[in-house]
Design a protein around this motif. Structure first.
Motif, PDB file in Angstrom:
ATOM      1  N   ARG A   1      -4.135  61.740  -8.150  1.00 25.07           N
ATOM      2  CA  ARG A   1      -5.222  62.204  -8.998  1.00 25.07           C
ATOM      3  C   ARG A   1      -6.470  61.325  -8.880  1.00 25.07           C
ATOM      4  NH1 ARG A   1      -3.573  65.959 -12.748  1.00 25.07           N
ATOM      5  NH2 ARG A   1      -5.807  66.369 -12.842  1.00 25.07           N
ATOM      6  N   GLY A   2      -6.322  60.097  -8.408  1.00 24.16           N
ATOM      7  CA  GLY A   2      -7.481  59.238  -8.171  1.00 24.16           C
ATOM      8  C   GLY A   2      -8.119  58.664  -9.415  1.00 24.16           C
ATOM      9  N   PHE A   3      -7.377  58.593 -10.528  1.00 22.33           N
ATOM     10  CA  PHE A   3      -7.925  58.066 -11.772  1.00 22.33           C
ATOM     11  C   PHE A   3      -7.838  56.545 -11.854  1.00 22.33           C
ATOM     12  CE2 PHE A   3      -7.054  62.412 -13.384  1.00 22.33           C
ATOM     13  CZ  PHE A   3      -8.273  62.656 -13.999  1.00 22.33           C
ATOM     14  N   SER A   4      -6.940  55.942 -11.086  1.00 21.95           N
ATOM     15  CA  SER A   4      -6.629  54.532 -11.298  1.00 21.95           C
ATOM     16  C   SER A   4      -6.942  53.669 -10.079  1.00 21.95           C
ATOM     17  CB  SER A   4      -5.140  54.377 -11.651  1.00 21.95           C
ATOM     18  OG  SER A   4      -4.804  53.021 -11.788  1.00 21.95           O
ATOM     19  N   PHE A   5      -7.469  52.478 -10.356  1.00 21.25           N
ATOM     20  CA  PHE A   5      -7.702  51.515  -9.270  1.00 21.25           C
ATOM     21  C   PHE A   5      -6.410  50.821  -8.854  1.00 21.25           C
ATOM     22  CE2 PHE A   5      -9.081  49.769 -13.406  1.00 21.25           C
ATOM     23  CZ  PHE A   5      -8.074  48.831 -13.620  1.00 21.25           C
ATOM     24  N   ARG A   6      -5.302  51.111  -9.544  1.00 22.50           N
ATOM     25  CA  ARG A   6      -4.027  50.479  -9.200  1.00 22.50           C
ATOM     26  C   ARG A   6      -3.365  51.126  -7.986  1.00 22.50           C
ATOM     27  NH1 ARG A   6      -0.132  51.232 -12.687  1.00 22.50           N
ATOM     28  NH2 ARG A   6      -1.121  52.847 -13.953  1.00 22.50           N
ATOM     29  N   PHE A   7      -3.834  52.329  -7.611  1.00 20.81           N
ATOM     30  CA  PHE A   7      -3.206  53.060  -6.514  1.00 20.81           C
ATOM     31  C   PHE A   7      -4.248  53.482  -5.490  1.00 20.81           C
ATOM     32  CE2 PHE A   7      -1.039  54.298 -10.533  1.00 20.81           C
ATOM     33  CZ  PHE A   7       0.161  53.638 -10.327  1.00 20.81           C
ATOM     34  N   GLU A   8      -3.866  53.476  -4.235  1.00 22.29           N
ATOM     35  CA  GLU A   8      -4.736  53.980  -3.169  1.00 22.29           C
ATOM     36  C   GLU A   8      -4.664  55.504  -3.162  1.00 22.29           C
ATOM     37  OE1 GLU A   8      -7.029  54.387   0.443  1.00 22.29           O
ATOM     38  OE2 GLU A   8      -6.984  53.132  -1.335  1.00 22.29           O
ATOM     39  N   ALA A   9      -5.818  56.151  -3.285  1.00 21.13           N
ATOM     40  CA  ALA A   9      -5.844  57.613  -3.349  1.00 21.13           C
ATOM     41  C   ALA A   9      -7.259  58.095  -3.105  1.00 21.13           C
ATOM     42  CB  ALA A   9      -5.365  58.086  -4.721  1.00 21.13           C
ATOM     43  N   PRO A  10      -7.421  59.376  -2.757  1.00 20.25           N
ATOM     44  CA  PRO A  10      -8.768  59.943  -2.711  1.00 20.25           C
ATOM     45  C   PRO A  10      -9.431  59.812  -4.082  1.00 20.25           C
ATOM     46  CG  PRO A  10      -7.174  61.423  -1.685  1.00 20.25           C
ATOM     47  CD  PRO A  10      -6.376  60.340  -2.347  1.00 20.25           C
ATOM     48  N   LEU A  11     -10.730  59.566  -4.081  1.00 21.93           N
ATOM     49  CA  LEU A  11     -11.459  59.325  -5.327  1.00 21.93           C
ATOM     50  C   LEU A  11     -11.819  60.679  -5.950  1.00 21.93           C
ATOM     51  CD1 LEU A  11     -12.540  56.965  -7.028  1.00 21.93           C
ATOM     52  CD2 LEU A  11     -14.695  57.178  -5.789  1.00 21.93           C
TER      53      LEU A  11
ATOM     54  N   TYR B   1     -21.849  55.476 -19.419  1.00 21.39           N
ATOM     55  CA  TYR B   1     -20.485  55.907 -19.713  1.00 21.39           C
ATOM     56  C   TYR B   1     -19.453  54.791 -19.570  1.00 21.39           C
ATOM     57  CZ  TYR B   1     -22.484  60.602 -19.452  1.00 21.39           C
ATOM     58  OH  TYR B   1     -23.241  61.729 -19.664  1.00 21.39           O
ATOM     59  N   GLY B   2     -19.825  53.694 -18.922  1.00 20.42           N
ATOM     60  CA  GLY B   2     -18.902  52.577 -18.781  1.00 20.42           C
ATOM     61  C   GLY B   2     -19.324  51.346 -19.556  1.00 20.42           C
ATOM     62  N   GLU B   3     -20.532  51.391 -20.129  1.00 22.33           N
ATOM     63  CA  GLU B   3     -21.085  50.226 -20.839  1.00 22.33           C
ATOM     64  C   GLU B   3     -20.972  48.970 -19.965  1.00 22.33           C
ATOM     65  OE1 GLU B   3     -20.547  51.124 -25.467  1.00 22.33           O
ATOM     66  OE2 GLU B   3     -18.624  51.031 -24.418  1.00 22.33           O
ATOM     67  N   GLU B   4     -21.321  49.169 -18.689  1.00 23.88           N
ATOM     68  CA  GLU B   4     -21.201  48.126 -17.667  1.00 23.88           C
ATOM     69  C   GLU B   4     -22.536  47.421 -17.466  1.00 23.88           C
ATOM     70  OE1 GLU B   4     -20.426  45.544 -15.594  1.00 23.88           O
ATOM     71  OE2 GLU B   4     -18.606  46.772 -15.237  1.00 23.88           O
TER      72      GLU B   4
ATOM     73  N   PHE C   1     -14.612  52.829 -13.259  1.00 25.42           N
ATOM     74  CA  PHE C   1     -13.678  53.959 -13.179  1.00 25.42           C
ATOM     75  C   PHE C   1     -13.771  54.816 -14.438  1.00 25.42           C
ATOM     76  CE2 PHE C   1     -12.079  52.129  -9.414  1.00 25.42           C
ATOM     77  CZ  PHE C   1     -11.183  53.005  -8.825  1.00 25.42           C
ATOM     78  N   GLN C   2     -13.846  54.176 -15.603  1.00 27.75           N
ATOM     79  CA  GLN C   2     -13.994  54.940 -16.847  1.00 27.75           C
ATOM     80  C   GLN C   2     -15.265  55.779 -16.818  1.00 27.75           C
ATOM     81  OE1 GLN C   2     -13.712  53.041 -20.911  1.00 27.75           O
ATOM     82  NE2 GLN C   2     -15.840  53.716 -21.061  1.00 27.75           N
ATOM     83  N   ALA C   3     -16.360  55.165 -16.379  1.00 23.23           N
ATOM     84  CA  ALA C   3     -17.651  55.856 -16.371  1.00 23.23           C
ATOM     85  C   ALA C   3     -17.616  57.091 -15.477  1.00 23.23           C
ATOM     86  CB  ALA C   3     -18.746  54.903 -15.909  1.00 23.23           C
ATOM     87  N   LEU C   4     -17.099  56.949 -14.281  1.00 21.67           N
ATOM     88  CA  LEU C   4     -17.064  58.072 -13.349  1.00 21.67           C
ATOM     89  C   LEU C   4     -16.154  59.182 -13.853  1.00 21.67           C
ATOM     90  CD1 LEU C   4     -17.038  56.158  -9.959  1.00 21.67           C
ATOM     91  CD2 LEU C   4     -18.896  57.568 -10.869  1.00 21.67           C
TER      92      LEU C   4
END
Length: 315
Positions: A117-127, A158-161, A209-212
């Protein structure tokens, strides 16, 4: 191990949410975020045979599970759509009032934990990051077309970054160099190089990641629309129950309930009777220490409860 077992979801604030919303055993209810059905199943257990439960979800995997539940329980009607469609969807079925609306916001554990699903930076996946994988623009597609200003605004708003500009510059520079970010690990690496400091225990990519995710799924805009729709649908004494997981969501819910819990005066007619309030705030609940210990992902959750007033002058 099957995907269902591998990517399980622990429902947050389950008892508290159901206690708040289940006020009439024969009522019509909406679960605007079915997910894996934890709240829906618990609510059904409290309802009578004449009750109806409409469940909404944008995620095809979630709505497939909702259809399986509906096959076993005729009280359930699944709708593959955002909760923004609930007013229209119920009107099509001749329903104009409901006894309760439940919104459990954010992303579910199966979405986070499924690498594809590409939601997490913990796994390699399509974004990807889309909750509804059948339509819309992926996070990678957005980063491939947006300019530096647009990317920075999304990450900041959206990420308050606070390093949003640096991250946007790095992403555009990589794209200009012929290597646009297409996977979760590529995005995580770019962010890690651009973010100079971070709170202890938090991955540098968390806020980006949250922001996107919020942007790609129009989560905040959908929430505002759904809250307005809930107010239109709720019968007198009907309950609005919302669980949020970060400050941006909770601020919208808190502001909405506060605004609709005040009588308003028309400044053009200062001697006219104030318009009565439409909601009454009933409380704010956080997970117990025991729940947080058992499910750390619940630690940021906030449940807010409001009740529709008896007056429906706008109807």
């Amino acid at each position: 191990m099957s995907a269902d077992k591998q990517w399980q979801h622990t429902t947050v604030l389950l008892a508290e949410a159901i206690d708040a919303i289940a006020t009439r055993a024969d009522g019509v209810y909406i679960d605007g975020t079915f997910g894996r059905g934890g709240h829906a199943r618990a609510l059904l257990a409290r309802l009578g045979a004449q009750a109806r439960l409409f469940v909404f979800d944008k995620d095809p995997e979630a709505i497939a599970e909702a259809h399986a539940l509906a096959a076993a329980d005729p009280r359930v009607t699944p709708v593959h759509a955002s909760f923004t469609a609930m007013t229209e969807a119920l009107a099509e079925r001749g329903i104009t009032q409901v006894q309760g609306v439940l919104l459990d916001l954010g992303v579910s554990s199966p979405q986070i934990d499924n690498p594809a699903r590409g939601f997490s930076f913990r796994f390699e996946a399509p974004l990807d990051m889309r909750m509804d994988t059948t339509r819309g623009e992926t996070a990678a597609d957005f980063l491939a077309r947006a300019d530096e200003r647009q990317i920075a605004e999304v990450i900041r708003d959206y990420g308050e970054e606070r390093f949003a500009v640096s991250i946007a510059k790095a992403l555009v520079a990589r794209r200009t160099g012929g290597s646009p970010v297409r996977t979760t690990s590529e995005l995580s690496q770019v962010v890690a190089r651009a973010v100079k400091t971070r709170e202890p225990g938090q991955d540098p990519a968390t806020r980006t990641f949250q922001a996107l995710r919020i942007f790609v799924n129009a989560e905040l805009e959908d929430l505002e629309q759904a809250l307005t729709g809930s107010l239109t649908l709720l019968a007198p004494a009907g309950r609005l129950v919302v669980i949020s997981f970060h400050s941006l969501e909770d601020r919208i819910v808190k502001t909405f309930i506060a605004r609709e819990s005040r009588a308003t005066v028309d400044r053009r007619a200062p001697f006219a009777e104030p318009k009565p309030m439409k909601l009454k705030a009933l409380g704010r609940i956080k997970p117990s220490e025991a729940e947080v210990a058992a499910n750390p992902r619940s630690r940021s959750a906030i449940l807010r409860i409001a009740e529709r007033t008896a007056e429906r002058t706008e109807a």
